[in-house]
Structures are given as C-alpha cells and as structure tokens.
Design an enzyme around this catalytic site. Structure first.
Site, PDB file in Angstrom:
ATOM      1  CB  CYS A  98      36.307  38.651  41.844  1.00  0.00           C
ATOM      2  SG  CYS A  98      35.523  37.207  42.590  1.00  0.00           S
ATOM      3  CG  MET A  99      34.158  43.051  44.092  1.00  0.00           C
ATOM      4  SD  MET A  99      35.419  44.191  44.769  1.00  0.00           S
ATOM      5  CE  MET A  99      34.590  44.749  46.264  1.00  0.00           C
TER       6      MET A  99
END
Length: 300
Positions: free
Chosen positions: A99-100
């Site tokens: 994800c980020m």
C-alpha cells in the site's frame, strides 16, 4: 573534552519477506526497479486508491481500490487477493503486496492470506507478521474484518447472518446500493446459499425475496415460540429485508411489487435507529426496507 553520541535510526525497510515468496512493502518497493529486481518480484498486488504509474514489463500487476479508512471494505476482496497471491506462488513467483506505507491495507491482505493458508487465528497471524515487519498496524475497521473472517473459518460465508449485516453496514448507502448488490452477488457465488423460505406478493404472488434476505436482531426462536404470531411485543408482523435488484432505483419512500405495482412496503434512508416495540426490529440501523404485514405471503 567533548563527548559525542551517535544515534542510530533503524528506518523501516521498503519491504520485508513475510512468508515463502510473499513480501509486504510500501509504494517505494513497488515502483523501484532495483528493489523489485533484487528480490526477484514477479507479481505486484497494490492495495491503494489509484493504480501505480511506474510499471515494468517483467511484472504482473493487480490492483484493489482501497482507502486506509475504517469504513473501507477489504473483507469481500479477501478471496480475490488470496487467489492472486496463491496463483503467483503456484507459478513459482515472488509476490509483493503493498500500500502506501506498508502498514495498514497491505498488512490486512497479507494477514488474511496467511490466516487462510495456515488456519490460524487473527491474533496469532498478526503477531507472526509483525515479527517480520514490526510497523504493521491495520486500522480498527480492518481488524474487525479480520476477526469476522476468522469467525467464518477463513472463508466468505454468505450464509452467515453476521456477515450479511456487515455487508449492509459497510457497503450500503443510498448512492451505492448497486455496488452493495454487486459485492453481495459475488460472495454468494462462492458458496451454496441456503435461501430458505420464499416470500411473495400477497396480491399477485410474485416472488419478492428469500428467508436469507430477512434482516432482524436474531431473537432466539424459543423466545418467539412462547408468543403468538401477532404478539407485537415479540414480532410486529412486518419484515425488514435486504435490497433486491427489482427494487432499483429507489426513488421515493415506497416499495412496489414489480409485477402488479401494489405498494408492499417502504424504505427509510435517514440512518437513524429504528424504534419498534418488536424485539426483532428495535434498534435496526441504516437503510431500512420494510415490507408491511398482510402485503406478503409465503410462497408454497
């Protein structure tokens, strides 16, 4: 004489090996050619809002659109993400889930995969993942979803009433009813749904919904058995149901039979708790679709 202190900062790595051929990382790990090559990554599963722009021809890319908020549904994607990871492993490929920051969304997906793979509880699995990547921390909504996944024995069981209530509370708004129905149809395709008794329009007998679609507080049957059918302290006689495709679009507060157009009920999208003396319905929250007593009948 001046003494100097050296502070060592142990910065998180872009990615970590969590299990055989399974890596968990951040956006940097998914976009760096050097990192992907060094770890021999062949498949990337992104769990972020927008697809990554930097892509390489030697990588297979998959994307689950997701925000890192408690209201985000990841649970209904667990089977899809499991298949993406498992298929990559069958091909002998190293798989990166990211994800980020590599903290919440991707750790949720990896934890769900490992719960299914090893048949271990949420708490045992998340502890194991944290030994490999210490900073992981699924948000509270994702943690609840993982615990519900454990209750369903690491599957998506559309026959489990608590899961169906989750789908309504997590996915359904007046703007997203079609999205809710689409995800519900998907999870129902994964199992043999025990639909139960059919209910139809009292006027034309058109089939309206099944027992599985009835929404209530699950008052124990033995409590109801002590009272008569018409005892309003136990059951008001109305039924609340999940949205059905034939109801769309919901343009006003009425629900009409699609065949004879008889008004059979109403819906309320005010998202206030329903006040009813009936134990089966008091406190129901969210979009409430009520089918009025005497306007439905059992279909033989």
């Amino acid at each position: 004489m001046t003494s100097q202190m050296t502070i060592s900062l142990d910065l998180p790595k872009p990615l970590n090996l969590i299990d055989d051929k399974l890596f968990l990382g951040n956006i940097q790990s998914a976009t760096s050619c050097d990192i992907l090559t060094e770890h021999k990554i062949k498949r990337v599963l992104s769990v972020i809002e927008l697809p990554i722009e930097t892509k390489y021809p030697f990588i297979e890319y998959f994307h689950v659109i997701a925000e890192d908020v408690e209201e985000q549904d990841l649970l209904t994607h667990f089977e899809e993400t499991r298949q993406v990871i498992a298929d990559g492993h069958r091909k002998g490929h190293n798989v990166l889930v990211h994800c980020m920051a590599g903290i919440s969304r991707s750790s949720t997906v990896v934890t769900a995969f490992l719960m299914n793979k090893y048949g271990k509880s949420y708490s045992d699995t998340i502890d194991m993942v944290r030994t490999k990547r210490s900073q992981i921390y699924p948000n509270e909504g994702f943690r609840k979803q993982l615990k519900l996944y454990e209750e369903m024995r690491f599957t998506l069981n559309a026959n489990y009433k608590k899961f169906r209530r989750y789908l309504m509370s997590q996915l359904m708004t007046i703007e997203n009813i079609e999205k809710y129905i689409k995800r519900r149809d998907y999870v129902e395709s994964l199992v043999k749904v025990q639909r139960g008794q059919q209910y139809g329009c009292a006027k034309c007998q058109f089939k309206l919904f099944d027992e599985i679609n009835v929404v209530d507080n699950e008052v124990p049957n033995k409590q109801l058995a002590k009272k008569s059918f018409a005892d309003t302290n136990q059951w008001c006689g109305n039924l609340f149901v999940e949205p059905q495709k034939w109801m769309l679009p919901l343009k006003n507060d009425r629900v009409n039979c699609p065949k004879c157009r008889q008004t059979i009920g109403s819906y309320n999208n005010s998202f206030v708790s329903y006040d009813c003396k009936c134990l089966k319905h008091n406190g129901l929250f969210g979009i409430q679709i009520k089918v009025s007593k005497d306007l439905f009948k059992l279909v033989v």
